[in-house]
Design a protein around this motif. Structure first.
Motif, PDB file in Angstrom:
ATOM      1  N   PHE A 103       0.853  -1.196   0.000  1.00 24.22           N
ATOM      2  CA  PHE A 103       0.000   0.000   0.000  1.00 24.22           C
ATOM      3  C   PHE A 103       0.886   1.242   0.000  1.00 24.22           C
ATOM      4  CE2 PHE A 103      -2.521   3.329   1.928  1.00 24.22           C
ATOM      5  CZ  PHE A 103      -3.786   3.122   1.411  1.00 24.22           C
ATOM      6  N   ILE A 104       1.904   1.226   0.850  1.00 29.18           N
ATOM      7  CA  ILE A 104       2.847   2.346   0.911  1.00 29.18           C
ATOM      8  C   ILE A 104       3.623   2.452  -0.401  1.00 29.18           C
ATOM      9  CG2 ILE A 104       4.952   3.130   2.059  1.00 29.18           C
ATOM     10  CD1 ILE A 104       3.705   2.045   4.652  1.00 29.18           C
ATOM     11  N   ASN A 105       4.006   1.297  -0.960  1.00 29.62           N
ATOM     12  CA  ASN A 105       4.686   1.327  -2.258  1.00 29.62           C
ATOM     13  C   ASN A 105       3.817   1.970  -3.322  1.00 29.62           C
ATOM     14  OD1 ASN A 105       6.956   0.112  -1.318  1.00 29.62           O
ATOM     15  ND2 ASN A 105       6.431  -1.935  -2.041  1.00 29.62           N
ATOM     16  N   SER A 106       2.526   1.643  -3.306  1.00 29.90           N
ATOM     17  CA  SER A 106       1.612   2.215  -4.297  1.00 29.90           C
ATOM     18  C   SER A 106       1.616   3.728  -4.224  1.00 29.90           C
ATOM     19  CB  SER A 106       0.194   1.700  -4.070  1.00 29.90           C
ATOM     20  OG  SER A 106      -0.014   0.523  -4.802  1.00 29.90           O
ATOM     21  N   LEU A 107       1.612   4.259  -2.999  1.00 30.02           N
ATOM     22  CA  LEU A 107       1.680   5.712  -2.838  1.00 30.02           C
ATOM     23  C   LEU A 107       2.997   6.234  -3.401  1.00 30.02           C
ATOM     24  CD1 LEU A 107       0.284   6.401   0.736  1.00 30.02           C
ATOM     25  CD2 LEU A 107      -0.677   7.173  -1.427  1.00 30.02           C
ATOM     26  N   GLY A 108       4.078   5.535  -3.060  1.00 25.38           N
ATOM     27  CA  GLY A 108       5.403   5.945  -3.518  1.00 25.38           C
ATOM     28  C   GLY A 108       5.530   5.931  -5.023  1.00 25.38           C
ATOM     29  N   ASP A 181      19.945  -4.397  -5.941  1.00 28.85           N
ATOM     30  CA  ASP A 181      20.086  -4.609  -4.488  1.00 28.85           C
ATOM     31  C   ASP A 181      19.502  -3.466  -3.676  1.00 28.85           C
ATOM     32  OD1 ASP A 181      21.564  -6.742  -5.396  1.00 28.85           O
ATOM     33  OD2 ASP A 181      23.401  -5.546  -5.441  1.00 28.85           O
ATOM     34  N   VAL A 182      18.803  -2.547  -4.360  1.00 26.05           N
ATOM     35  CA  VAL A 182      18.258  -1.398  -3.644  1.00 26.05           C
ATOM     36  C   VAL A 182      16.944  -1.803  -2.976  1.00 26.05           C
ATOM     37  CG1 VAL A 182      17.577   1.000  -3.872  1.00 26.05           C
ATOM     38  CG2 VAL A 182      19.336   0.069  -5.351  1.00 26.05           C
ATOM     39  N   ASP A 183      16.699  -1.239  -1.793  1.00 25.70           N
ATOM     40  CA  ASP A 183      15.523  -1.637  -1.019  1.00 25.70           C
ATOM     41  C   ASP A 183      14.202  -1.351  -1.716  1.00 25.70           C
ATOM     42  OD1 ASP A 183      16.945  -2.684   0.957  1.00 25.70           O
ATOM     43  OD2 ASP A 183      16.868  -0.942   2.279  1.00 25.70           O
ATOM     44  N   HIS A 184      13.976  -0.079  -2.024  1.00 25.85           N
ATOM     45  CA  HIS A 184      12.690   0.308  -2.602  1.00 25.85           C
ATOM     46  C   HIS A 184      12.944   1.179  -3.800  1.00 25.85           C
ATOM     47  CE1 HIS A 184      10.163  -1.207   0.558  1.00 25.85           C
ATOM     48  NE2 HIS A 184      11.006  -0.706   1.435  1.00 25.85           N
ATOM     49  N   SER A 185      13.294   0.559  -4.904  1.00 23.99           N
ATOM     50  CA  SER A 185      13.602   1.374  -6.066  1.00 23.99           C
ATOM     51  C   SER A 185      12.365   1.521  -6.934  1.00 23.99           C
ATOM     52  CB  SER A 185      14.716   0.723  -6.856  1.00 23.99           C
ATOM     53  OG  SER A 185      14.898   1.449  -8.025  1.00 23.99           O
TER      54      SER A 185
ATOM     55  N   TRP B  64      20.668   5.895  -4.354  1.00 28.36           N
ATOM     56  CA  TRP B  64      20.566   6.611  -3.081  1.00 28.36           C
ATOM     57  C   TRP B  64      19.110   6.768  -2.650  1.00 28.36           C
ATOM     58  CZ3 TRP B  64      18.312  11.543  -2.459  1.00 28.36           C
ATOM     59  CH2 TRP B  64      18.419  12.067  -1.155  1.00 28.36           C
ATOM     60  N   ILE B  65      18.264   7.202  -3.575  1.00 34.14           N
ATOM     61  CA  ILE B  65      16.868   7.457  -3.199  1.00 34.14           C
ATOM     62  C   ILE B  65      16.128   6.146  -2.928  1.00 34.14           C
ATOM     63  CG2 ILE B  65      15.722   7.519  -5.470  1.00 34.14           C
ATOM     64  CD1 ILE B  65      14.259  10.012  -4.472  1.00 34.14           C
ATOM     65  N   GLY B  66      16.526   5.083  -3.619  1.00 38.34           N
ATOM     66  CA  GLY B  66      15.863   3.800  -3.444  1.00 38.34           C
ATOM     67  C   GLY B  66      16.081   3.206  -2.075  1.00 38.34           C
ATOM     68  N   ALA B  67      17.130   3.647  -1.393  1.00 41.25           N
ATOM     69  CA  ALA B  67      17.422   3.096  -0.074  1.00 41.25           C
ATOM     70  C   ALA B  67      16.565   3.734   1.006  1.00 41.25           C
ATOM     71  CB  ALA B  67      18.899   3.292   0.245  1.00 41.25           C
ATOM     72  N   LEU B  68      15.880   4.826   0.653  1.00 40.42           N
ATOM     73  CA  LEU B  68      15.078   5.530   1.654  1.00 40.42           C
ATOM     74  C   LEU B  68      13.704   4.882   1.798  1.00 40.42           C
ATOM     75  CD1 LEU B  68      15.833   9.140   0.421  1.00 40.42           C
ATOM     76  CD2 LEU B  68      16.886   7.988   2.351  1.00 40.42           C
ATOM     77  N   PRO B  75       8.345  13.175  -1.236  1.00 39.33           N
ATOM     78  CA  PRO B  75       8.673  14.608  -1.245  1.00 39.33           C
ATOM     79  C   PRO B  75      10.023  14.898  -1.887  1.00 39.33           C
ATOM     80  CG  PRO B  75       8.766  13.705   0.982  1.00 39.33           C
ATOM     81  CD  PRO B  75       8.155  12.668   0.127  1.00 39.33           C
ATOM     82  N   ILE B  76      11.008  14.034  -1.658  1.00 41.80           N
ATOM     83  CA  ILE B  76      12.344  14.305  -2.195  1.00 41.80           C
ATOM     84  C   ILE B  76      12.309  14.359  -3.712  1.00 41.80           C
ATOM     85  CG2 ILE B  76      14.659  13.337  -2.469  1.00 41.80           C
ATOM     86  CD1 ILE B  76      14.527  12.422   0.385  1.00 41.80           C
ATOM     87  N   ILE B  77      11.711  13.349  -4.331  1.00 39.03           N
ATOM     88  CA  ILE B  77      11.730  13.314  -5.798  1.00 39.03           C
ATOM     89  C   ILE B  77      10.890  14.460  -6.357  1.00 39.03           C
ATOM     90  CG2 ILE B  77       9.802  11.668  -6.062  1.00 39.03           C
ATOM     91  CD1 ILE B  77      12.822  11.538  -8.281  1.00 39.03           C
ATOM     92  N   VAL B  78       9.777  14.774  -5.711  1.00 46.26           N
ATOM     93  CA  VAL B  78       8.919  15.844  -6.234  1.00 46.26           C
ATOM     94  C   VAL B  78       9.633  17.197  -6.144  1.00 46.26           C
ATOM     95  CG1 VAL B  78       6.785  17.123  -5.830  1.00 46.26           C
ATOM     96  CG2 VAL B  78       6.752  14.644  -5.847  1.00 46.26           C
ATOM     97  N   VAL B  79      10.294  17.452  -5.010  1.00 49.25           N
ATOM     98  CA  VAL B  79      11.005  18.726  -4.851  1.00 49.25           C
ATOM     99  C   VAL B  79      12.162  18.825  -5.840  1.00 49.25           C
ATOM    100  CG1 VAL B  79      12.516  20.013  -3.303  1.00 49.25           C
ATOM    101  CG2 VAL B  79      10.335  19.144  -2.465  1.00 49.25           C
ATOM    102  N   LEU B  80      12.942  17.760  -5.962  1.00 47.33           N
ATOM    103  CA  LEU B  80      14.071  17.791  -6.898  1.00 47.33           C
ATOM    104  C   LEU B  80      13.585  17.995  -8.323  1.00 47.33           C
ATOM    105  CD1 LEU B  80      16.421  15.025  -5.522  1.00 47.33           C
ATOM    106  CD2 LEU B  80      16.920  17.449  -5.750  1.00 47.33           C
ATOM    107  N   PHE B  81      12.511  17.310  -8.664  1.00 50.02           N
ATOM    108  CA  PHE B  81      11.967  17.435 -10.013  1.00 50.02           C
ATOM    109  C   PHE B  81      11.478  18.866 -10.253  1.00 50.02           C
ATOM    110  CE2 PHE B  81       8.334  17.222 -12.890  1.00 50.02           C
ATOM    111  CZ  PHE B  81       8.978  16.740 -14.014  1.00 50.02           C
TER     112      PHE B  81
END
Lengths: 323, 438
Positions: A103-108, A181-185, B64-68, B75-81
């Motif tokens: 659900f959180i991913n969908s928002l992201g 290997d990234v967590d949430h790409s 970097w952003i994917g690890a967050l 917000p980070i991607i929207v602001v940077l964009f």
């Protein structure tokens, strides 16, 4: 709806009376126009249209044992109410992710994938509308015609661009992304959604932006504003209704999308639709979980839809009722 | 606007000659780009090439952003964009202005931006030189074409800056993949062997391919007509019903529900089991003493119609909303005139309302047809293409995910493309006509 502006008028009371009589006249007129048969026919269709959803909705509040042995319509004879299904569905694993996480991913995925294409499409739409250049017409038609490319057609090449980069004739020019290997790409999903939204976004926004009176733009130019200022200070505020309505659509498309997510999202970044789909496979006959999961996934679109209904219809009408 | 003076200096030797000179110089630069590209390819593959970066790249940013946390990424991607778009707008605003400072700003933008854009993609070490050369030449062409533009310096620059982001996305994401898929449809599974029309033959002879073509045609013909017909009838009823808004809401609601959700909702309707039925359809059948039916496995074509019903259910609301608005836009006096001539309500509907909403009808029909042709989710969720219920949009993903048959998948895609083609062509013709009317 003819409502009268009730600002700080000295004659507020009079205005209110006029407003009231206006509304009464309207109501009378509407009552004359409505017919019982039409209401009944429409109500029947509406009920038929709602029954499937309603059935699942009822099921989501019934204990699992009940749902598996009797139809949902028996709920009204034998009401057993529980919220347990929702907790179970949110925390149920079985695949890489629980529904809560996805659900959180969908928002992201959905929010950036709405903002990015609209901003870029607005820039291009403005250029098509207000900067004359050679071949503008054919180029615009070409952009519109790109809707012809089914998403499925672009998937494989785009995927290999992302993962293997660009190499021509065996010579590597650019490498791909190393996001394994990234967590949430979400990067590849954002880009893919932005690309697929582009043709329609440019087309719809152009329809709206080109309708803005040219005198306004001319006046701003005479005052010394360049295209950048005109775009930012005039076009964006004026085109807000169109932008908002397309934004709602784009958000819903992305939120509800299964295909792009299936192909581009790494397993840790799967959105709700994908997780729900794979879970409904593993849940098999457990309708109580499937139904709760489905309603969890419907909540956001319904909130968006009820909160922003006004924009919806207005946006749908942009360009549709010119006839 | 205020570029008349500059124009004067650039077109002093007569416009025709300077046009030719400009053309020749740009052509030479273009040839140089092609040459750089050819040298790059001829250089041959380098087995252990290393990507070069300037210390930052698109890839490192994504890592970097994917690890967050996902919610932090928004917000980070929207602001940077927004910052990037802001820079684009500032360039568009200031760079075209006449004056020495702005002139250098244009020079810097033309040469730096392409080089930066290529460098954040991390070109391999052996191709860096060529890639940078191509970027610089492209920048030079842009700058020169802009400098000699008929409308004055800065004109081409802002046009390109406005268009470039969208153009890059469209070219890399739609145009290139479409061409590449087309080529792939003539290659075998490995993508090395040229096999002429084998994949197309497979599409029409193999049961998977054959049924997906047949089903797609059924979808494309029936879905838009039925959904539009019901939507139109409903819009006409609702127009004269009490509680119009409320009634519209219930039919429009499925539009907001995802196809995955819709699929699950309807799987529950079609559910089939031994003993006590929990699916609505089979419950009704057993109520009347019939035998339950396995709807989603029922052949031939019954399961296709079951899936089609789900799609129609979700699209009717869309048709209804648009048609309802355009029905309201039909002038009332036409209706009154017809009524005076003694036309019945039904006659009025067919002879006044329908011609009055023709434009919207076409929009709705084509939109739903295209959606029906591209359908994927409903089939994926409800049957997974089992029992010959597959459609083109699903089968190509299936071929590529399950069997890695890229050739078959591409051929299916091209067939789908050919189905969509006439619709878009028709739309384009309509668009042109509308322009002429204006």
């Amino acid at each position: 709806m003819a409502t009268i502006d009730l600002d700080t008028h000295p004659d507020t009371a009079a205005a209110r009376t006029v407003g009231r009589s206006n509304r009464k006249a309207e109501r009378d007129a509407r009552n004359k126009l409505t017919s019982r048969g039409a209401t009944l026919a429409a109500a029947i269709i509406a009920i038929v249209w709602t029954i499937p959803t309603f059935g699942l909705f009822v099921t989501s509040f019934r204990p699992g044992a009940d749902s598996n042995t009797s139809g949902w319509w028996t709920f009204f004879v034998n009401p057993n109410f529980t919220l347990q299904n929702y907790f179970d569905a949110l925390t149920a694993g079985g695949t890489a992710l629980t529904l809560g996480q996805s659900f959180i991913n969908s928002l992201g995925i959905a929010i950036p994938a709405t903002v990015i294409p609209i901003a870029l499409a607005a820039l291009a739409a403005y250029a098509f509308a207000w900067i004359p250049f050679k071949g503008r017409g054919p180029l615009f038609v070409a952009v519109f015609a790109l809707q012809i490319v089914p998403i499925q057609m672009a998937l494989v090449p785009l995927l290999s661009l992302f993962s293997r980069g660009l190499s021509i004739g065996g010579v590597g020019i650019f490498p791909g992304f190393t996001l394994r290997d990234v967590d949430h790409s979400f990067a590849t999903v954002w880009i893919a959604h932005a690309i697929f939204a582009m043709p329609l976004a440019i087309f719809l926004l152009h329809n709206f932006i080109s309708e803005i009176p040219g005198e306004l733009i001319e006046a701003a130019r005479v005052d010394g504003a360049g295209h950048g200022q005109i775009f930012f200070r005039m076009i964006i505020p004026l085109a807000m209704p169109a932008i908002a309505s397309f934004a709602i659509f784009q958000f819903l498309w992305v939120w509800n999308d299964l295909l792009v997510a299936t192909i581009f999202a790494p397993s840790s970044s799967l959105p709700l639709t994908q997780t729900l789909n794979s879970l409904s496979g593993t849940w098999g006959d457990r309708w109580y979980l499937q139904s709760a999961g489905t309603f969890i996934s419907i909540i956001v679109p319904l909130i968006v839809f009820f909160a922003l209904q006004r924009f919806f219809v207005r946006g749908l009408l942009a360009g549709a009722t010119k006839g | 606007m205020a570029t008349a003076i500059e124009q004067d200096t650039s077109t002093r030797r007569g416009p025709r000659l300077s046009r030719t000179v400009t053309g020749i110089i740009i052509l030479v630069a273009a040839i140089l780009i092609v040459a750089a590209f050819v040298f790059l390819i001829v250089g041959g593959p380098d087995e252990d090439a290393v990507p070069t970066t300037l210390g930052f790249s698109l890839n490192s940013f994504f890592v970097w952003i994917g690890a967050l946390h996902p919610l932090l990424q928004i917000p980070i991607i929207v602001v940077l964009f927004a910052m990037v778009v802001g820079v684009i707008l500032l360039l568009i605003e200031y760079a075209p202005r006449p004056g020495r400072g702005y002139f250098w700003m244009r020079v810097a933008a033309c040469f730096l931006i392409p080089v930066l854009a290529f460098m954040v993609l991390r070109p391999y070490q052996n191709s860096v030189v060529y890639v940078v050369a191509i970027a610089l030449l492209a920048g030079a062409i842009l700058f020169f074409a802009d400098y000699r533009a008929r409308e004055g310096a800065g004109y081409v620059f802002q046009l390109i800056t406005f268009m470039a982001p969208a153009a890059i996305l469209l070219l890399t994401g739609l145009v290139y993949p479409a061409i590449s898929t087309f080529i792939q449809s003539f290659l075998d599974k490995s993508g090395k062997q040229f096999v002429w029309f084998d994949n197309y033959v497979w599409t029409f002879t193999n049961p998977y391919g054959f049924w997906s073509v047949i089903n797609t045609l059924i979808w494309a013909l029936l879905a838009p007509t039925i959904a539009t017909a019901i939507g139109l009838v409903y819009a006409a009823f609702v127009d004269r019903a009490r509680g119009e808004k409320f009634l519209k809401l219930w039919v429009f609601m499925p539009v907001a529900i995802s196809f995955v959700g819709a699929g699950i909702i309807w799987k529950f309707v079609y559910d089939y089991r031994q003993g006590q039925q929990v699916g609505l359809l089979n419950a009704i059948i057993t109520w009347f003493g019939g035998q339950p039916v396995g709807w989603l496995d029922a052949q031939p074509l019954i399961n296709t119609f079951c899936l089609l019903a789900v799609f129609i259910w979700s699209q009717t609301g869309f048709a209804m909303v648009i048609l309802s608005a355009s029905i309201k836009a039909v002038p009332a006096d036409q209706h009154e005139a017809a009524q005076l001539d003694g036309a019945s309500a039904l006659q009025r509907f067919f002879n006044v309302t329908i011609p009055g909403i023709r434009g919207s009808l076409i929009v709705v029909l084509t939109t739903i047809t295209i959606a029906a042709l591209k359908v994927y989710d409903i089939v994926a969720v409800m049957t997974g293409g089992r029992s010959n219920s597959s459609v083109l949009g699903f089968e190509m993903v299936n071929q590529q995910q399950r069997f890695q048959s890229y050739g078959h998948s591409s051929a299916l895609a091209v067939v789908l493309f050919l189905f969509v083609l006439p619709l878009i062509v028709y739309n384009v013709i309509q668009m042109r006509k509308q322009k002429e009317i204006r």
